[in-house]
Design an enzyme around this catalytic site. Sequence first.
Site, short mmCIF file in Angstrom:
data_model
loop_
_atom_site.label_atom_id
_atom_site.label_comp_id
_atom_site.label_asym_id
_atom_site.label_seq_id
_atom_site.Cartn_x
_atom_site.Cartn_y
_atom_site.Cartn_z
N SER A 1 0.93 -1.21 0.10
CA SER A 1 -0.05 -0.20 -0.14
C SER A 1 0.77 1.16 0.07
O SER A 1 2.17 1.28 0.47
CB SER A 1 -0.82 0.12 1.05
N TYR B 1 -2.54 -0.62 10.11
CA TYR B 1 -2.45 -1.05 8.71
C TYR B 1 -1.20 -0.87 7.94
O TYR B 1 -0.67 -1.73 7.20
CB TYR B 1 -3.64 -0.61 8.07
#
Length: 270
Positions: free
Chosen positions: A142, A155
């Site tokens: 990400s 995350y």
Amino acid sequence: MQVNGKVVVVTGGGDGIGRQIVTLLLQKGARVAAVDIRQDALDETRASVGGHAERLSTHVADITDRERVFALPAEVEAAHGPVDAIVNNAGVIQPFVRVHELEMETIDRVLAVNLVGPVNVTKAFLPGLMARPEAHILNVSSMGGFLPVPGQAIYGTAKAGVKLFTEALHSELAGTNVGVTVVFPGGVGTRISENSGVEVPGNLSEAEAEKMAARTTSPEEAARIIVCGIEEGAQRVLVGSDAKLMDRLSRLNPKFAAGFITKQMKDLLG
């Protein structure tokens, strides 16, 4: 590695980017094993691929369940033959809150799904991949894996782990038949919040929400870029203009880049 005629495993294949990756791989002539934790999502994927469904198998699995994951290679091979590539796409985000507001149960789940899961899948399939004439591993990290995003700290930690895990695999497998790619998506228009059980804060105006949506990459375009990364043997792939911009900024001026993202997250964090 051209995907035509290859057998590819895609985790998170029941929705979002994963479903579009499955669809594109099938359109390009691959045989695909879609893996997801939800049978209903896999059923929707099957229904969406039309006449290509004969080259699709679906497998319900929680990628954090190591025993279940290690049963997948034999299951997929029985359906398609030896596996040529894996796409570790499955992931969940955390609630948009600061670390001190997160429950430990949530922290454990986010780390398990986003980091332990891809490690499990890679370990399960890697021996078979190394025995193939050519093979590929693609792991989806990400933009938050190289840039700190307030409200997504855990995350981001997991996705940073995916980044380094993939880069280490690339080095370890250099000179072998196995190519390795790490992908850094920016904002993509998927239902990841809903599928993660995360409620997006309601303090955004409708205009702000529309503005954010307009900046995201479509799942179809994200899938095209990702599959292209496999076929070109790319080591590193950025998805979206936001990911490309922040990648440059974070390299040139990490402090400025972090401050910029903090300002962007202000409305979401409240």
